[in-house]
Design a protein around this motif. Structure first.
Motif, PDB file in Angstrom:
ATOM      1  N   TRP A  25       0.698  -1.398  -0.221  1.00 36.50           N
ATOM      2  CA  TRP A  25      -0.067   0.306  -0.182  1.00 36.50           C
ATOM      3  C   TRP A  25       1.348   1.765  -0.111  1.00 36.50           C
ATOM      4  O   TRP A  25       0.320   2.605  -0.155  1.00 36.50           O
ATOM      5  CB  TRP A  25      -0.863   0.201   1.394  1.00 36.50           C
ATOM      6  N   PHE A  26       1.892   1.175   0.005  1.00 41.88           N
ATOM      7  CA  PHE A  26       2.576   2.421   0.784  1.00 41.88           C
ATOM      8  C   PHE A  26       3.992   2.811  -0.782  1.00 41.88           C
ATOM      9  O   PHE A  26       4.742   1.766  -1.876  1.00 41.88           O
ATOM     10  CB  PHE A  26       3.688   1.989   1.581  1.00 41.88           C
ATOM     11  N   ASP A  27       3.455   3.743  -0.910  1.00 48.93           N
ATOM     12  CA  ASP A  27       4.137   4.405  -2.298  1.00 48.93           C
ATOM     13  C   ASP A  27       5.283   4.392  -1.906  1.00 48.93           C
ATOM     14  O   ASP A  27       5.969   5.252  -3.188  1.00 48.93           O
ATOM     15  CB  ASP A  27       3.183   5.372  -3.064  1.00 48.93           C
ATOM     16  N   ALA A  48      -0.288   9.274   7.050  1.00 43.70           N
ATOM     17  CA  ALA A  48      -1.407  10.369   6.574  1.00 43.70           C
ATOM     18  C   ALA A  48      -2.653   9.753   7.379  1.00 43.70           C
ATOM     19  O   ALA A  48      -2.470   8.439   8.350  1.00 43.70           O
ATOM     20  CB  ALA A  48      -1.498   9.798   5.724  1.00 43.70           C
ATOM     21  N   HIS A  49      -2.757  11.083   8.009  1.00 43.32           N
ATOM     22  CA  HIS A  49      -4.258  11.115   9.057  1.00 43.32           C
ATOM     23  C   HIS A  49      -5.629  10.393   8.362  1.00 43.32           C
ATOM     24  O   HIS A  49      -5.292  10.169   6.804  1.00 43.32           O
ATOM     25  CB  HIS A  49      -5.095  12.581   9.002  1.00 43.32           C
ATOM     26  N   PRO A  50      -6.447   9.578   8.884  1.00 43.89           N
ATOM     27  CA  PRO A  50      -7.697   9.203   8.484  1.00 43.89           C
ATOM     28  C   PRO A  50      -8.514   9.878   7.842  1.00 43.89           C
ATOM     29  O   PRO A  50      -8.228  11.333   8.198  1.00 43.89           O
ATOM     30  CB  PRO A  50      -8.179   7.629   9.834  1.00 43.89           C
ATOM     31  N   GLY A  82      -9.973  15.403   6.925  1.00 33.74           N
ATOM     32  CA  GLY A  82     -10.869  15.739   6.084  1.00 33.74           C
ATOM     33  C   GLY A  82     -11.447  17.345   6.770  1.00 33.74           C
ATOM     34  O   GLY A  82     -11.706  18.489   5.975  1.00 33.74           O
ATOM     35  N   PRO A  83     -11.743  17.535   8.263  1.00 33.88           N
ATOM     36  CA  PRO A  83     -11.356  18.381   8.569  1.00 33.88           C
ATOM     37  C   PRO A  83     -10.604  19.954   9.149  1.00 33.88           C
ATOM     38  O   PRO A  83     -10.397  21.117   8.225  1.00 33.88           O
ATOM     39  CB  PRO A  83     -12.170  18.289  10.480  1.00 33.88           C
ATOM     40  N   ARG A  84      -9.510  18.899   8.238  1.00 34.42           N
ATOM     41  CA  ARG A  84      -8.224  20.053   8.504  1.00 34.42           C
ATOM     42  C   ARG A  84      -7.722  20.383   6.779  1.00 34.42           C
ATOM     43  O   ARG A  84      -7.771  22.079   7.031  1.00 34.42           O
ATOM     44  CB  ARG A  84      -7.263  19.069   8.639  1.00 34.42           C
ATOM     45  N   TYR A  85      -8.392  19.433   6.008  1.00 36.00           N
ATOM     46  CA  TYR A  85      -8.057  20.659   4.522  1.00 36.00           C
ATOM     47  C   TYR A  85      -9.747  21.870   4.154  1.00 36.00           C
ATOM     48  O   TYR A  85      -9.239  22.628   4.070  1.00 36.00           O
ATOM     49  CB  TYR A  85      -8.812  19.492   3.858  1.00 36.00           C
ATOM     50  N   VAL A  86     -10.773  20.991   5.164  1.00 31.20           N
ATOM     51  CA  VAL A  86     -11.956  21.948   4.748  1.00 31.20           C
ATOM     52  C   VAL A  86     -11.657  23.460   5.592  1.00 31.20           C
ATOM     53  O   VAL A  86     -11.945  24.282   5.301  1.00 31.20           O
ATOM     54  CB  VAL A  86     -13.314  21.493   5.744  1.00 31.20           C
ATOM     55  N   ALA A  87     -10.686  23.390   6.670  1.00 26.14           N
ATOM     56  CA  ALA A  87     -10.410  24.188   6.996  1.00 26.14           C
ATOM     57  C   ALA A  87      -9.897  25.492   6.921  1.00 26.14           C
ATOM     58  O   ALA A  87      -9.285  26.608   6.780  1.00 26.14           O
ATOM     59  CB  ALA A  87     -10.263  24.110   9.069  1.00 26.14           C
ATOM     60  N   ALA A  88      -8.847  24.797   6.019  1.00 29.75           N
ATOM     61  CA  ALA A  88      -7.815  25.195   5.137  1.00 29.75           C
ATOM     62  C   ALA A  88      -8.117  26.209   3.726  1.00 29.75           C
ATOM     63  O   ALA A  88      -8.141  26.997   3.784  1.00 29.75           O
ATOM     64  CB  ALA A  88      -6.241  24.264   5.378  1.00 29.75           C
ATOM     65  N   MET A  89      -8.845  25.563   3.522  1.00 31.66           N
ATOM     66  CA  MET A  89      -9.839  26.469   2.675  1.00 31.66           C
ATOM     67  C   MET A  89     -11.222  26.636   2.288  1.00 31.66           C
ATOM     68  O   MET A  89     -11.576  27.641   1.777  1.00 31.66           O
ATOM     69  CB  MET A  89     -10.430  25.211   1.953  1.00 31.66           C
ATOM     70  N   GLY A  90     -11.300  27.088   3.711  1.00 32.22           N
ATOM     71  CA  GLY A  90     -11.655  28.758   4.575  1.00 32.22           C
ATOM     72  C   GLY A  90     -13.310  27.919   4.633  1.00 32.22           C
ATOM     73  O   GLY A  90     -14.102  28.770   5.056  1.00 32.22           O
TER      74      GLY A  90
END
Length: 631
Positions: A407-409, A417-419, A424-432
């Motif tokens: 599985w590891f590239d 990586a985070h599950p 998800g919440p981190r990306y959403v927060a970063a995008m506003g």
């Protein structure tokens, strides 16, 4: 499970319609040989083709696919529409005089080979009711011939589950009906449906589109067939294991020459040739589509190198002697030149996927990178039977990468990586914030960039699964991806996700495990089931030793549970050295005991009964309703 009625279907976007027009202009739709072959030998159809269980429940409805006529609607990839139209044909067909198939009664075909006194049945479908209906249709047109043998080509349930529709355990036990299968069949058949069976069955609901409406905006099949039937699943243990290539047996006057093909489409699989009929059966290793190297429902990664090698061997061993090749799915191919061409292209298909993926991974490309740019040779690209209706080039390339590299590239930034629930919440927060993410996703949707929209909305849903705007747009996005998919299993996955976003979790609509299948588990496999079920953290403080005796097999085992690990050993009876002794009348009684039944007959406990209760208390039950598209 009732078919969903709540889907708010949307029309295809201009992007999807334009892509379909391009495929109509570039793919060889003027090649109609498959339609001629699929209709060849037609004798009769079942009217209506609706099959019910004894309680009146519908277990198969081929008439639900009557909409598959004419030109492709814009909601279905035109190539997939073509394949689905072919696959939906049903009835009794003559392969050659003496060999007959019933198609369109299940995901797979059932084949009847006429012997001196009766018929040899090959692959009796998924369930009892459909197999019985197929046998009835055969007898209606070919006479009341008794079943003289059953052959399982391989260890997947759509090739043995309906065995009780064509014979009985009593006739097999009496020696009237031998059952032939490749070596290792039982082990692999029960493992696949038990060890990870709950998770596979849940995901199979997505893969086969079990609850989706049948129609141009819903499920149109799965490429390999329509969908599995939903009747009684059973297993009769083979009485004759085929072990070697070149092994021959004569059944009811019919000589059969076998070729082993383990580790290909199934862990236990075989091909065989009938000299009397100059007919070659390729099981599921050469069908009219690209198959899966890693099925989307989940399985062990298959070996395309070995798969290609066994196809080469079959070409060399049989094609000089064969007038027809047939398989457990789709329609036959007739004539030596066409047989060689068909098998050779099928061979090249799996070999090319294997070799070119390995070439590129050795240049440092990852699986997802290779899949994105992977191109098939023109001869394979233009061969209808090499198109990815069931397995795609994309996910098969990733499967080859996974088989060799895992599985590891190799990128350390992706090692830990985070599950999804955390990332998800981190990306959403970063995008506003959520509203901004949904706005960006809407722009991507409007631009026809559905993959990017799906990525954004996946993060949004794993931030707040009840956000109406994100949920609705995500469902619409998955629906567009479905409309554009040539691979039927991708279409079904996308539509199933859209359905659950709109209507809620539909659980696991169909089950392929059964009491008769569980009864074939060896004691060791029974203990494996227990070991898989132990909730490790809850069991950390336990130190248990229990002796178990199975009366039906006259065997004794010592099981221990320490550090959350259940270990078993076959031992002589050791009275007095364990904390408890359990005597079980049958192997299956162990599974009911594990499920909490300590009062039914067939169980005797001596010693400290609380020790057994402690073991049972740390066994988890699988969840057939776990979420997939939502947190």
């Amino acid at each position: 499970m009732a078919i969903s009625k709540g889907m708010e279907n949307k029309p295809p976007t201009a992007t999807i319609e334009a892509t379909h027009r391009e495929h109509l202009n570039t793919l060889p739709f003027d090649d109609t040989r498959d339609f001629e072959d699929a209709d060849r030998g037609f004798i009769a159809a079942k009217q209506p083709c609706v099959i019910k269980a004894a309680d009146g429940r519908v277990v198969w409805d081929n008439d639900a696919y009557a909409f598959l006529t004419g030109d492709a609607p814009t909601t279905v990839h035109p190539s997939l529409w073509r394949q689905s139209t072919l696959v939906a044909k049903q009835g009794l067909y003559e392969v050659v005089e003496g060999i007959y198939q019933v198609r369109g009664f299940d995901l797979s075909n059932i084949t009847f080979v006429e012997g001196d006194t009766g018929i040899i049945v090959i692959d009796p479908l998924v369930s009892t009711e459909v197999a019985a209906a197929a046998l009835e249709l055969y007898r209606e047109h070919r006479g009341e011939r008794a079943v003289s043998a059953v052959i399982y080509t391989h260890s997947h349930v759509d090739h043995f589950g309906g065995v009780l529709g064509v014979t009985t355990q009593a006739d097999v036990d009496a020696g009237k009906v031998p059952v032939l299968a490749p070596e290792g069949f039982v082990e692999h058949a029960v493992q696949e449906n038990v060890y990870a069976g709950t998770a596979m069955a849940r995901r199979a609901g997505y893969m086969y589109g079990a609850v989706l409406q049948r129609g141009p905006q819903g499920q149109v099949g799965c490429g390999l067939g329509q969908t599995p039937s939903t009747g009684e699943v059973a297993l009769i243990v083979p009485t004759l294991d085929i072990r070697e290539t070149g092994e021959t047996h004569t059944i009811d006057g019919v000589e059969i020459e076998f070729q082993m093909a383990p580790g290909t489409e199934a862990p236990a699989e075989m091909h065989f040739y009938f000299p009397r009929y100059r007919a070659l059966c390729m099981a599921e290793n050469a069908t009219h589509n690209l198959h899966n190297l890693l099925t989307l429902r989940g399985a062990l990664v298959r070996d395309p190198h070995g798969w290609a090698g066994y196809l080469t061997e079959a070409i060399d061993k049989f094609t000089d002697r064969a007038d027809v090749v047939f398989a457990s799915h789709h329609w036959p191919t007739w004539g030596k030149d066409r047989i060689v061409e068909f098998l050779s292209l099928q061979r090249d298909l799996y070999a090319y996927l294997h070799d070119q993926t390995l070439r590129q991974l050795n240049q440092g490309y990852t699986g997802i990178e290779i899949a994105e740019t992977f191109a098939m040779p023109p001869a394979l690209e233009s061969a209808w039977h090499a198109r990815g209706y069931y397995g795609s080039v994309s996910h098969n390339v990733k499967a080859v990468y996974q088989r060799y590299m895992g599985w590891f590239d190799g990128n350390p930034g992706r090692l830990w990586a985070h599950p999804p629930e955390a990332i998800g919440p981190r990306y959403v927060a970063a995008m506003g914030g959520l509203d901004t993410v949904v706005e960006i996703a809407q722009n991507a949707f409007d631009d026809g960039d559905f993959r990017w929209a799906a990525t954004l909305l996946d993060h949004a849903i794993f931030t707040d699964e009840n956000h109406d705007g994100a949920r609705a747009l995500y469902a619409d996005t998955l629906e567009q991806l479905a409309y554009g998919a040539e691979t039927a299993t991708w279409r079904n996955f996308f539509l199933a996700g859209a359905t659950e976003l709109r209507d809620g979790n539909f659980g696991t609509p169909t089950q392929t495990s059964s009491t008769s299948m569980a009864a074939q588990l060896s004691p060791e496999q029974m203990f494996d089931v227990l070991a898989i079920s132990v909730n490790g953290p809850r069991a950390w403080g336990l130190d248990i030793a229990i002796d178990v005796t199975f009366v039906d097999t006259a065997t004794n085992y010592r099981i221990t549970l320490r550090n959350g690990v259940l270990v078993y050993r076959k031992v002589a009876a050791e009275a007095g050295t364990a904390q408890a002794t359990v005597q079980l009348a049958t192997k299956v009684r162990l599974l009911t005991l594990a499920a909490g039944d300590n009062t039914s007959p067939g169980l005797e406990i001596s010693g400290d009964a609380e020790v057994l209760a402690s073991l049972v208390s740390v066994l988890d039950r699988p969840d057939p309703d776990f979420n997939i598209v939502t947190p």
